[in-house]
Design an enzyme around this catalytic site. Sequence first.
Site: not given
Length: 613
Positions: A106, A27
Amino acid sequence: MCGIVAYAGPRPAAEVLIDGLKRLEYRGYDSAGIAVVVEGGPVSCVKSAGKVNALERLLRENTPELMEAAGCGIAHTRWATHGEPSDVNAHPHSDEKGKFYIVHNGIIDNYQTLRKRLAEQGCVFRSSTDSEVIAHLIARFYQGDLPRAVAAAVRQLSGTYGIAVVSPLHPGMIVAARKGSPLVIGLGEKENIAASDLAAILPSTRNVMYLNDGDLAVMTADSVEVRNFENMPIERETTRVEWSADAAEKGNYPHFMLKEIFEQPETVENAIRGRIDHEMKSALLSGLNLTPRELAEIGRIVIAGCGSSMHAGLVGEYFFEDLAGIPTEVEQAAEFRYRNPIIEPRTLVIPISQSGETADTIAAVREATAKGALVAALCNVVGSTVAREAGRGVYLHAGPEISVASTKAFTSQVTVLLLLALLFGRNRRMDRTDGARLIAEIEALPDMIRKVLEQVPEIERIAKRYAHCNDFFFIGRGPLYPAALEGALKLKEISYIHAEGYHAAELKHGPIALLDPAHPVVALANNIPGRDKMLGNIQECRARKAPVIALVTEGDAEAEALAGDVIRIPECSRYAAALPTVAALQLLAYYIAAERGCEIDQPRNLAKSVTVE
Ligand code: F6R
């Protein structure tokens, strides 16, 4: 983008967190860090630029006792957005007094306003990240109740976040919150783990709870309570995950990408299993939850996705128009979201996403839903945001895809699109004979891919011959045009070679100017409609002395004779052709990247799952 893990339980937290970070590293992998709260002790926070291995080395060499200490903790592997990858910008971040540690995935859109306000109030910022404001906000709001302080802090944020928070004032407690970035909680035996995705959880438990946007979870070793940001309790159901932890291991393969390429005969089979209606010569896709009448009423299809998922959609466009006669368009998901798309009452929107967490694809689902479209998603990750928000759709059942470059998800997406086209086609103009023919082709797909995989020695030899080249063209026609786009994408992302996918007919409209002996052309010349024209295009490339690697149908001597190098694809119709062809292109990209010594599973600047815009 960015991976979060948080652990509460009796095991040494640092060990569990490091193992979790390794499993989430796809990720993001430019820096990593952990913070562990040991009962009665201070918080130990260790961060490091570079990969998780660098962090682990640091921990084992400098603080071996921390690796054995029981406690609870949070950890993060980063894909930099605000601030360069560095020790200081790595997460966790804390307030000045070290009372609140946070990890965040985020983007906080209003961080500059918040940062200015907090600085005016005396806060001292250490990093250049957008995330650090969260720790300072929690400190400002804290009045003895950590969940309330976190809720008050997140109410100030605009943007997207999945966060996890620990504090030495509340040893044993983790507070997690989500809006727009995924968070899932694994419910173990006397232990609980929160993470950005399942990969970090599966070694510990398969019982999980997915958080929704606006959820705040308070987690200890023995309990998980979910509330909204106003502190009202919420029930979230527990589900059992089918994937095993082994599915996310590399096994004997040198890279996840190669493992996943080789899994494709099986993953395509999984996408088909139980979904053929032999009696009706149609497909059974119960997750669509549409009656034959509702199916017949669909007047237009809009497919939305990004990257490889969008390429799969472009292949699907041919299927839907050709086999079912339904006008179909494919939109890059960001474009769909921002261009005010026209959605009529009979429009079916199909978002396609392996992860189900791609920010633009999620936004497309929301835009389509708000405009009253019927939305049916194609996702791989069960329970992902796209899957849940669409409410109907078809899962790929490809198992976890760990390599950043998508391979098995792409072939499963195309397979499911073909099944959908079979269903739509039989619901409309396709007769039983054509239905039976298409079913036979769908059922033959795994073997076709198997045959391509047998050609590894030849593909590896070709890869070695061309690995020094710096520019490639990939050309195709019909459904092999998106296959050319996908082949070029695979090569550029893992080998850093400049590669462009073009419709073969476009070559003469400009790009042919570039052709010379240093520009190999990968020509998709399978024996499907358009093959003769493609042979003409190959001649044009050869006339400019560009080397040609041709993918041709087995036994097509005429096509073979034209090309310098040949990869043979089993005989198949134009509907099946993209799958074995792309499998061959994946192998070509893989072996070129391997020859160039690239970090295949974790290419520079990339991350799996693009959860920010
Ligand atoms: C390319 C690749 C990306 C993804 C894209 C969409 O190999 O992996 O282009 O296809 O980021 O991701 P999902 O399918 O998860 O929405």
